[in-house]
Design a protein around this motif. Structure first.
Motif, PDB file in Angstrom:
ATOM      1  N   ILE A 170      44.738  38.674  54.345  1.00  0.00           N
ATOM      2  CA  ILE A 170      44.327  39.966  53.799  1.00  0.00           C
ATOM      3  C   ILE A 170      42.875  40.258  54.156  1.00  0.00           C
ATOM      4  CG2 ILE A 170      43.967  41.294  51.688  1.00  0.00           C
ATOM      5  CD1 ILE A 170      46.245  39.723  50.416  1.00  0.00           C
ATOM      6  N   SER A 171      41.995  39.280  53.919  1.00  0.00           N
ATOM      7  CA  SER A 171      40.573  39.471  54.164  1.00  0.00           C
ATOM      8  C   SER A 171      40.286  39.755  55.635  1.00  0.00           C
ATOM      9  CB  SER A 171      39.791  38.230  53.710  1.00  0.00           C
ATOM     10  OG  SER A 171      39.968  37.997  52.329  1.00  0.00           O
ATOM     11  N   ASP A 172      40.978  39.053  56.526  1.00  0.00           N
ATOM     12  CA  ASP A 172      40.746  39.234  57.959  1.00  0.00           C
ATOM     13  C   ASP A 172      41.146  40.630  58.434  1.00  0.00           C
ATOM     14  OD1 ASP A 172      39.795  36.684  58.129  1.00  0.00           O
ATOM     15  OD2 ASP A 172      41.632  35.804  58.941  1.00  0.00           O
ATOM     16  N   LEU A 173      42.126  41.231  57.783  1.00  0.00           N
ATOM     17  CA  LEU A 173      42.617  42.536  58.206  1.00  0.00           C
ATOM     18  C   LEU A 173      41.844  43.695  57.581  1.00  0.00           C
ATOM     19  CD1 LEU A 173      46.483  41.939  58.113  1.00  0.00           C
ATOM     20  CD2 LEU A 173      45.041  42.175  60.132  1.00  0.00           C
ATOM     21  N   CYS A 174      41.060  43.414  56.560  1.00  0.00           N
ATOM     22  CA  CYS A 174      40.318  44.479  55.882  1.00  0.00           C
ATOM     23  C   CYS A 174      39.165  44.995  56.738  1.00  0.00           C
ATOM     24  CB  CYS A 174      39.774  43.979  54.542  1.00  0.00           C
ATOM     25  SG  CYS A 174      41.031  43.893  53.256  1.00  0.00           S
ATOM     26  N   PRO A 225      35.299  46.632  57.287  1.00  0.00           N
ATOM     27  CA  PRO A 225      33.999  46.424  56.640  1.00  0.00           C
ATOM     28  C   PRO A 225      33.814  47.393  55.472  1.00  0.00           C
ATOM     29  CG  PRO A 225      33.770  46.438  59.030  1.00  0.00           C
ATOM     30  CD  PRO A 225      35.179  46.862  58.742  1.00  0.00           C
ATOM     31  N   GLY A 226      33.322  46.870  54.372  1.00  0.00           N
ATOM     32  CA  GLY A 226      33.108  47.703  53.200  1.00  0.00           C
ATOM     33  C   GLY A 226      34.252  47.686  52.204  1.00  0.00           C
ATOM     34  N   TRP A 227      35.404  47.128  52.603  1.00  0.00           N
ATOM     35  CA  TRP A 227      36.520  46.992  51.670  1.00  0.00           C
ATOM     36  C   TRP A 227      36.283  45.774  50.781  1.00  0.00           C
ATOM     37  CZ3 TRP A 227      41.952  48.096  54.176  1.00  0.00           C
ATOM     38  CH2 TRP A 227      41.921  49.348  54.827  1.00  0.00           C
ATOM     39  N   ASN A 228      36.871  45.774  49.609  1.00  0.00           N
ATOM     40  CA  ASN A 228      36.771  44.640  48.691  1.00  0.00           C
ATOM     41  C   ASN A 228      38.145  44.042  48.445  1.00  0.00           C
ATOM     42  OD1 ASN A 228      34.496  46.764  47.517  1.00  0.00           O
ATOM     43  ND2 ASN A 228      33.800  44.653  47.553  1.00  0.00           N
ATOM     44  N   VAL A 229      38.232  42.715  48.503  1.00  0.00           N
ATOM     45  CA  VAL A 229      39.476  41.999  48.216  1.00  0.00           C
ATOM     46  C   VAL A 229      39.237  41.113  47.002  1.00  0.00           C
ATOM     47  CG1 VAL A 229      41.292  40.513  49.120  1.00  0.00           C
ATOM     48  CG2 VAL A 229      39.967  41.948  50.686  1.00  0.00           C
ATOM     49  N   LEU A 230      40.085  41.235  45.995  1.00  0.00           N
ATOM     50  CA  LEU A 230      39.930  40.473  44.764  1.00  0.00           C
ATOM     51  C   LEU A 230      41.234  39.776  44.411  1.00  0.00           C
ATOM     52  CD1 LEU A 230      38.576  43.617  44.278  1.00  0.00           C
ATOM     53  CD2 LEU A 230      37.446  42.304  42.491  1.00  0.00           C
ATOM     54  N   ARG A 231      41.126  38.603  43.797  1.00  0.00           N
ATOM     55  CA  ARG A 231      42.306  37.917  43.268  1.00  0.00           C
ATOM     56  C   ARG A 231      42.649  38.570  41.934  1.00  0.00           C
ATOM     57  NH1 ARG A 231      44.188  32.432  42.854  1.00  0.00           N
ATOM     58  NH2 ARG A 231      46.351  32.579  42.084  1.00  0.00           N
ATOM     59  N   PHE A 232      43.847  39.138  41.842  1.00  0.00           N
ATOM     60  CA  PHE A 232      44.248  39.845  40.636  1.00  0.00           C
ATOM     61  C   PHE A 232      44.833  38.870  39.629  1.00  0.00           C
ATOM     62  CE2 PHE A 232      46.952  42.702  38.090  1.00  0.00           C
ATOM     63  CZ  PHE A 232      46.007  43.655  37.737  1.00  0.00           C
ATOM     64  N   SER A 233      45.961  38.282  39.947  1.00  0.00           N
ATOM     65  CA  SER A 233      46.561  37.230  39.127  1.00  0.00           C
ATOM     66  C   SER A 233      47.753  36.666  39.870  1.00  0.00           C
ATOM     67  CB  SER A 233      47.023  37.769  37.765  1.00  0.00           C
ATOM     68  OG  SER A 233      48.067  38.710  37.937  1.00  0.00           O
ATOM     69  N   GLY A 234      48.018  35.371  39.696  1.00  0.00           N
ATOM     70  CA  GLY A 234      49.172  34.758  40.345  1.00  0.00           C
ATOM     71  C   GLY A 234      49.186  35.010  41.835  1.00  0.00           C
ATOM     72  N   ASP A 235      50.261  35.660  42.323  1.00  0.00           N
ATOM     73  CA  ASP A 235      50.382  35.948  43.752  1.00  0.00           C
ATOM     74  C   ASP A 235      49.989  37.383  44.071  1.00  0.00           C
ATOM     75  OD1 ASP A 235      52.476  37.193  42.506  1.00  0.00           O
ATOM     76  OD2 ASP A 235      53.906  36.814  44.124  1.00  0.00           O
ATOM     77  N   LYS A 238      33.232  34.563  38.321  1.00  0.00           N
ATOM     78  CA  LYS A 238      32.811  35.512  39.360  1.00  0.00           C
ATOM     79  C   LYS A 238      33.722  35.382  40.573  1.00  0.00           C
ATOM     80  CE  LYS A 238      28.849  36.731  42.292  1.00  0.00           C
ATOM     81  NZ  LYS A 238      28.708  38.133  41.863  1.00  0.00           N
ATOM     82  N   TYR A 239      34.060  34.137  40.931  1.00  0.00           N
ATOM     83  CA  TYR A 239      34.919  33.888  42.074  1.00  0.00           C
ATOM     84  C   TYR A 239      36.159  33.111  41.641  1.00  0.00           C
ATOM     85  CZ  TYR A 239      30.835  35.194  44.846  1.00  0.00           C
ATOM     86  OH  TYR A 239      29.772  35.872  45.382  1.00  0.00           O
ATOM     87  N   ASP A 240      37.255  33.402  42.281  1.00  0.00           N
ATOM     88  CA  ASP A 240      38.475  32.661  42.040  1.00  0.00           C
ATOM     89  C   ASP A 240      38.333  31.259  42.620  1.00  0.00           C
ATOM     90  OD1 ASP A 240      41.331  32.281  41.457  1.00  0.00           O
ATOM     91  OD2 ASP A 240      41.541  32.332  43.629  1.00  0.00           O
ATOM     92  N   SER A 241      38.621  30.239  41.833  1.00  0.00           N
ATOM     93  CA  SER A 241      38.392  28.852  42.256  1.00  0.00           C
ATOM     94  C   SER A 241      39.299  28.425  43.395  1.00  0.00           C
ATOM     95  CB  SER A 241      38.575  27.910  41.063  1.00  0.00           C
ATOM     96  OG  SER A 241      39.894  28.016  40.532  1.00  0.00           O
ATOM     97  N   LEU A 242      40.470  29.040  43.544  1.00  0.00           N
ATOM     98  CA  LEU A 242      41.401  28.640  44.596  1.00  0.00           C
ATOM     99  C   LEU A 242      41.106  29.323  45.925  1.00  0.00           C
ATOM    100  CD1 LEU A 242      43.983  27.120  45.464  1.00  0.00           C
ATOM    101  CD2 LEU A 242      45.276  29.144  44.767  1.00  0.00           C
ATOM    102  N   THR A 243      40.986  30.640  45.921  1.00  0.00           N
ATOM    103  CA  THR A 243      40.847  31.400  47.166  1.00  0.00           C
ATOM    104  C   THR A 243      39.408  31.709  47.537  1.00  0.00           C
ATOM    105  OG1 THR A 243      41.006  33.532  46.028  1.00  0.00           O
ATOM    106  CG2 THR A 243      43.071  32.490  46.720  1.00  0.00           C
ATOM    107  N   GLY A 244      38.487  31.625  46.568  1.00  0.00           N
ATOM    108  CA  GLY A 244      37.104  31.989  46.836  1.00  0.00           C
ATOM    109  C   GLY A 244      36.853  33.482  46.792  1.00  0.00           C
ATOM    110  N   LEU A 245      37.890  34.269  46.504  1.00  0.00           N
ATOM    111  CA  LEU A 245      37.723  35.719  46.409  1.00  0.00           C
ATOM    112  C   LEU A 245      37.080  36.091  45.079  1.00  0.00           C
ATOM    113  CD1 LEU A 245      41.201  36.950  47.710  1.00  0.00           C
ATOM    114  CD2 LEU A 245      39.054  36.879  48.991  1.00  0.00           C
ATOM    115  N   LEU A 246      36.491  37.288  45.027  1.00  0.00           N
ATOM    116  CA  LEU A 246      36.007  37.804  43.761  1.00  0.00           C
ATOM    117  C   LEU A 246      37.181  37.977  42.797  1.00  0.00           C
ATOM    118  CD1 LEU A 246      33.579  40.593  45.034  1.00  0.00           C
ATOM    119  CD2 LEU A 246      32.906  38.473  43.909  1.00  0.00           C
ATOM    120  N   THR A 247      36.917  37.790  41.520  1.00  0.00           N
ATOM    121  CA  THR A 247      37.943  38.056  40.520  1.00  0.00           C
ATOM    122  C   THR A 247      37.819  39.496  40.047  1.00  0.00           C
ATOM    123  OG1 THR A 247      36.561  37.434  38.628  1.00  0.00           O
ATOM    124  CG2 THR A 247      37.763  35.666  39.751  1.00  0.00           C
ATOM    125  N   THR A 248      38.810  39.943  39.301  1.00  0.00           N
ATOM    126  CA  THR A 248      38.784  41.324  38.824  1.00  0.00           C
ATOM    127  C   THR A 248      37.682  41.559  37.792  1.00  0.00           C
ATOM    128  OG1 THR A 248      40.536  40.706  37.252  1.00  0.00           O
ATOM    129  CG2 THR A 248      41.209  41.807  39.282  1.00  0.00           C
TER     130      THR A 248
END
Length: 214
Positions: free
Chosen positions: A165-169, A171-181, A109-119
């Motif tokens: 990225i998250s700080d600049l988004c 409200p209501g936007w979603n940030v997800l870890r896609f893969s790699g960088d 559900k969450y990326d283990s490194l960044t804490g962001l949602l995964t795809t």
């Protein structure tokens, strides 16, 4: 899966042996467990945990239902989903709080490194009734950084980049870890100019390249 139960009159709780062993708790019986357990909650998630649990204990919430990161006995953080409910006596006075805690990090559900949602979580986003713009964002020269400085430095850069990225988004936007960088930003109900301003500011603060825009 871990269980716990708290006597709300004495504020003494009992935790399953599995929870004691995995999270390195002092013992099966704990006093002031909400604050003791709060010491295991990730600092970035502590507010949401405390607000939820205090709502249950004060009576403003019927159920405890919260997802956050908790520190285990080895010092690492894992994502858990914690659910609990209050048992009341015949007069309506709360007497017992019982809960169940489940690790959800293994479900991706969450990326283990960044804490962001995964795809994997895109399947839960409401694309049918909302319009927006999706941006796939990556960093220039990241492979060279890994080659020159190693994966630990690379991880630190990815964590910092994800926070930028998250700080600049908006409200209501979603940030997800896609893969790699690569990171996926889904800007729901946002005009093109707003997204352009986001990209311009992100480029000003970091070295990025937009790979695709949908």
């Amino acid at each position: 899966m871990f269980t716990y139960m708290c006597d709300m009159k004495t504020d003494v709780s009992r935790w399953s042996k599995a929870a004691v062993d995995y999270f390195g708790l002092a013992g099966e019986y704990l006093e002031d467990a909400a604050n003791v357990w709060g010491g295991h909650v990730h600092p970035d998630d502590l507010k949401i945990y405390m607000e939820d649990i205090e709502g249950v204990f004060s009576g403003t919430k019927k159920y405890h239902d919260c997802q956050y990161r908790a520190r285990n006995a080895e010092g690492g953080y894992v994502w858990v989903e914690c659910k609990g409910s209050v048992i009341r006596d015949e007069e309506g006075t709360p007497i017992i709080f019982a809960g169940l805690m489940t690790r959800i990090d293994g479900q991706s559900k969450y990326d283990s490194l960044t804490g962001l949602l995964t795809t994997h979580e895109t399947r839960y986003l409401d694309f049918a009734s909302r319009q927006g713009i999706a941006l796939l964002i990556g960093m220039d020269g990241f492979r060279k950084i890994i080659s020159n400085y190693g994966y630990n430095i690379g991880d630190e850069i990815l964590i910092k980049f994800s926070r930028e990225i998250s700080d600049l988004c908006k409200p209501g936007w979603n940030v997800l870890r896609f893969s790699g960088d690569e990171f996926l930003v889904i800007a729901f109900a946002s005009g093109l100019q707003e997204v352009k301003d986001f990209y311009k500011e992100l480029c000003r603060k970091t070295d990025v390249v937009i790979l695709e825009v949908y």
